[in-house]
Write a protein that holds these residues in place. Structure first.
Motif, mmCIF file in Angstrom:
data_model
loop_
_atom_site.group_PDB
_atom_site.id
_atom_site.type_symbol
_atom_site.label_atom_id
_atom_site.label_comp_id
_atom_site.label_asym_id
_atom_site.label_seq_id
_atom_site.Cartn_x
_atom_site.Cartn_y
_atom_site.Cartn_z
ATOM 1 N N ALA A 186 0.831 -1.205 0.000
ATOM 2 C CA ALA A 186 0.000 0.000 0.000
ATOM 3 C C ALA A 186 0.871 1.263 0.000
ATOM 4 C CB ALA A 186 -0.920 0.006 1.217
ATOM 5 N N LEU A 187 0.312 2.335 -0.545
ATOM 6 C CA LEU A 187 0.962 3.641 -0.474
ATOM 7 C C LEU A 187 1.137 4.034 0.994
ATOM 8 C CD1 LEU A 187 1.718 6.235 -2.304
ATOM 9 C CD2 LEU A 187 -0.525 7.086 -1.565
ATOM 10 N N ASP A 211 -4.230 21.017 -5.491
ATOM 11 C CA ASP A 211 -5.187 20.777 -4.407
ATOM 12 C C ASP A 211 -5.006 19.339 -3.942
ATOM 13 O OD1 ASP A 211 -7.242 20.748 -2.614
ATOM 14 O OD2 ASP A 211 -8.843 20.696 -4.118
ATOM 15 N N PHE A 212 -4.229 19.152 -2.863
ATOM 16 C CA PHE A 212 -3.903 17.804 -2.393
ATOM 17 C C PHE A 212 -4.981 17.283 -1.447
ATOM 18 C CE2 PHE A 212 0.309 19.695 -3.259
ATOM 19 C CZ PHE A 212 0.775 18.763 -4.173
ATOM 20 N N PRO A 213 -5.349 16.001 -1.585
ATOM 21 C CA PRO A 213 -6.288 15.401 -0.621
ATOM 22 C C PRO A 213 -5.584 15.143 0.708
ATOM 23 C CG PRO A 213 -5.541 13.746 -2.183
ATOM 24 C CD PRO A 213 -4.962 15.061 -2.647
ATOM 25 N N ASP A 214 -6.351 14.805 1.736
ATOM 26 C CA ASP A 214 -5.793 14.558 3.058
ATOM 27 C C ASP A 214 -4.944 13.291 3.046
ATOM 28 O OD1 ASP A 214 -5.926 15.135 6.103
ATOM 29 O OD2 ASP A 214 -6.464 13.011 5.934
ATOM 30 N N MET A 215 -3.728 13.408 3.535
ATOM 31 C CA MET A 215 -2.792 12.287 3.489
ATOM 32 C C MET A 215 -3.300 11.092 4.290
ATOM 33 S SD MET A 215 1.228 12.038 4.629
ATOM 34 C CE MET A 215 0.840 12.182 6.388
ATOM 35 N N LEU A 216 -3.761 11.301 5.502
ATOM 36 C CA LEU A 216 -4.177 10.186 6.348
ATOM 37 C C LEU A 216 -5.357 9.429 5.738
ATOM 38 C CD1 LEU A 216 -3.846 11.727 9.936
ATOM 39 C CD2 LEU A 216 -2.230 10.278 8.690
ATOM 40 N N GLN A 217 -6.287 10.159 5.143
ATOM 41 C CA GLN A 217 -7.429 9.506 4.503
ATOM 42 C C GLN A 217 -6.974 8.671 3.305
ATOM 43 O OE1 GLN A 217 -10.406 12.403 3.514
ATOM 44 N NE2 GLN A 217 -10.899 12.875 5.662
ATOM 45 N N GLU A 218 -6.049 9.207 2.520
ATOM 46 C CA GLU A 218 -5.590 8.484 1.334
ATOM 47 C C GLU A 218 -4.757 7.267 1.723
ATOM 48 O OE1 GLU A 218 -6.580 9.143 -1.880
ATOM 49 O OE2 GLU A 218 -7.923 10.428 -0.718
ATOM 50 N N VAL A 219 -3.934 7.390 2.738
ATOM 51 C CA VAL A 219 -3.149 6.247 3.196
ATOM 52 C C VAL A 219 -4.063 5.152 3.745
ATOM 53 C CG1 VAL A 219 -1.475 5.480 4.926
ATOM 54 C CG2 VAL A 219 -1.034 7.555 3.601
ATOM 55 N N ALA A 220 -5.105 5.538 4.450
ATOM 56 C CA ALA A 220 -6.074 4.554 4.946
ATOM 57 C C ALA A 220 -6.794 3.875 3.782
ATOM 58 C CB ALA A 220 -7.078 5.230 5.872
ATOM 59 N N GLU A 224 -6.778 -0.201 2.720
ATOM 60 C CA GLU A 224 -7.996 -0.989 2.478
ATOM 61 C C GLU A 224 -7.947 -1.638 1.105
ATOM 62 O OE1 GLU A 224 -11.759 -2.144 1.031
ATOM 63 O OE2 GLU A 224 -10.734 -0.346 0.278
ATOM 64 N N LEU A 225 -7.513 -0.879 0.097
ATOM 65 C CA LEU A 225 -7.417 -1.426 -1.254
ATOM 66 C C LEU A 225 -6.361 -2.526 -1.318
ATOM 67 C CD1 LEU A 225 -8.265 -1.318 -4.235
ATOM 68 C CD2 LEU A 225 -6.501 0.438 -4.584
ATOM 69 N N ASP A 226 -5.247 -2.308 -0.638
ATOM 70 C CA ASP A 226 -4.188 -3.315 -0.630
ATOM 71 C C ASP A 226 -4.670 -4.597 0.036
ATOM 72 O OD1 ASP A 226 -1.345 -4.166 -0.919
ATOM 73 O OD2 ASP A 226 -1.434 -4.143 1.266
ATOM 74 N N GLN A 227 -5.473 -4.479 1.090
ATOM 75 C CA GLN A 227 -6.012 -5.668 1.746
ATOM 76 C C GLN A 227 -6.942 -6.429 0.809
ATOM 77 O OE1 GLN A 227 -5.202 -6.867 4.976
ATOM 78 N NE2 GLN A 227 -6.177 -8.628 3.995
ATOM 79 N N PHE A 228 -7.787 -5.685 0.109
ATOM 80 C CA PHE A 228 -8.675 -6.340 -0.868
ATOM 81 C C PHE A 228 -7.854 -7.047 -1.947
ATOM 82 C CE2 PHE A 228 -10.748 -6.265 -5.008
ATOM 83 C CZ PHE A 228 -11.944 -6.912 -4.745
ATOM 84 N N ALA A 229 -6.845 -6.356 -2.465
ATOM 85 C CA ALA A 229 -6.018 -6.953 -3.520
ATOM 86 C C ALA A 229 -5.294 -8.197 -3.014
ATOM 87 C CB ALA A 229 -5.015 -5.923 -4.034
ATOM 88 N N SER A 230 -4.781 -8.140 -1.802
ATOM 89 C CA SER A 230 -4.072 -9.295 -1.240
ATOM 90 C C SER A 230 -5.006 -10.496 -1.087
ATOM 91 C CB SER A 230 -3.476 -8.933 0.122
ATOM 92 O OG SER A 230 -2.523 -7.904 -0.006
#
Length: 384
Positions: A186-187, A211-220, A224-230
């Protein structure tokens, strides 16, 4: 010379001749099987078109960005992880015919290189329209943030389409993105920060406000995506082992070539090209010892096993890749006197392959439900 001496000499000669003949027969029996000369093959190749027509080579083109490798799973591990492909029916057709049968075409969705489903996206709005040449000169020298692919796209003023900046074009806005996850994981916060630094440098060069999105939200979201992919990643690998005589590289290539395999990018690697469209990843990969493929005299290289593998997420389900893997495995075992085994070399009965069918079907359905259908652009990027 007495009669006894003459008899002993004859017996000794016959015994020596027998030993030489036996050793010669044993050596030839155990020597690696070689490819049949083309002239002889043409004389016996009238049984089917697959034996004298090979598929055109197709280069694998991973969509968007490059990626790392994954871990191969055995059938038992696949079943335990709740995965899903199309099975080989009990009434399967002949493999050489199956590989020539038309496969239903499918439409791979046309999406921009960046997609909010698997990318962090930061809009950039310049004060004025930016030329493609200016944008290109401002792009960062690398296209990765840590282990994650990174890209910048521009909204073409004329076509109103997002695209990679190109010379001679004009762009009214931009968007930068970094992939949330791939097979490297994951990122993370460090990679997100590297992404911000690169985008800010580009924005400064073209006089744009990012306009950058919130880092903590994107890392979370990345986790989640990495868990689904795994949980939904599947790479199947099976071993074909020689029963008696070993195989030479040429013998393997000749028999695989009759089923449509062509040379891959690396020595000891053959691929079965996709039939639905050009430029897609191969359906199947066949691998054998690289050292044997590079030997000075390959005909003397003894190969006792080869590997057949399928990267499930990279191939669309309409290609029926698992059914075709089973067809290919059976055809090669029959032609080369081999036996299908798991990765540890244990023979696999046909019934051991059947449970994988339902698992793969379930996997396909779950990927479809997440808009990450196997073989789609996004799935090929995520599972890379």
């Amino acid at each position: 010379m007495s009669t006894l001496q003459l008899s002993l000499a004859i017996i000794g000669g016959l015994l020596l001749a027998g030993i030489v003949a036996y050793n010669t027969w044993t050596s030839r029996r155990n020597a690696p099987k070689r490819a049949v000369p083309q002239e002889a093959e043409r004389g016996t190749a009238g049984s089917g078109a697959a034996s004298d027509r090979l598929a055109e080579p197709a280069l694998r083109q991973d969509p968007g960005f490059d990626g790392g490798g994954g871990v191969e799973l055995t059938p038992g591990e696949l079943q335990a992880l709740d995965r899903g492909t199309d099975p080989l029916s009990e009434h399967a057709v002949d493999p050489t015919e199956a590989l020539q049968m038309p496969v239903p075409s499918f439409s791979v969705e046309r999406r921009p290189g960046l997609d909010p489903l698997i990318d962090v996206i930061a809009p950039l709005q310049p004060e004025h329209v930016v030329s493609g040449d200016a944008a290109l000169s401002a792009l960062p020298p690398t296209r990765r943030a840590g282990s994650k692919p990174f890209a910048i796209e521009g909204l073409n003023e004329a076509t109103q389409q997002w695209e990679t900046p190109a010379p001679g074009q004009r762009y009214q806005s931009f968007q930068a993105g970094v992939q949330l996850a791939n097979r490297m994981g994951a990122l993370n916060e460090i990679e997100f920060s590297e992404f911000v630094v690169k985008v800010q440098a580009f924005a400064d060069a073209i006089n744009a406000a990012p306009d950058f999105p919130d880092m903590l939200q994107e890392v979370a979201r990345a986790r989640e995506l990495d868990q689904f992919a795994s949980d939904h990643d599947a790479q199947l690998a099976f071993m074909l082992r020689a029963r008696q005589a070993a195989w030479s590289p040429g013998y393997i290539q000749q028999n695989a070539g009759r089923l449509g395999f062509v040379a891959g990018a690396m020595p000891g690697r053959l691929v079965l090209p996709a039939t639905s469209a050009a430029g897609l990843p191969p359906l199947l990969t066949l691998g054998f010892d690289t050292a044997a493929a590079l030997a000075d005299d390959p005909d003397q290289s003894a190969i006792r096993d080869i590997t057949l593998s399928l990267d499930v997420a990279q191939v669309h389900r309409s290609e029926q890749p698992f059914a075709r893997l089973r067809d290919v495995a059976k055809a090669l075992c029959d032609a080369m006197d081999g036996v299908l085994c798991d990765q540890n070399g244990h023979p696999l009965p046909a019934m051991a392959m059947d449970p994988i069918t339902a698992d793969l079907e379930l996997l396909y359905d779950q990927l479809d439900g997440r808009d990450l259908s196997a073989g789609s652009v996004l799935a090929r990027r995520l599972f890379s």
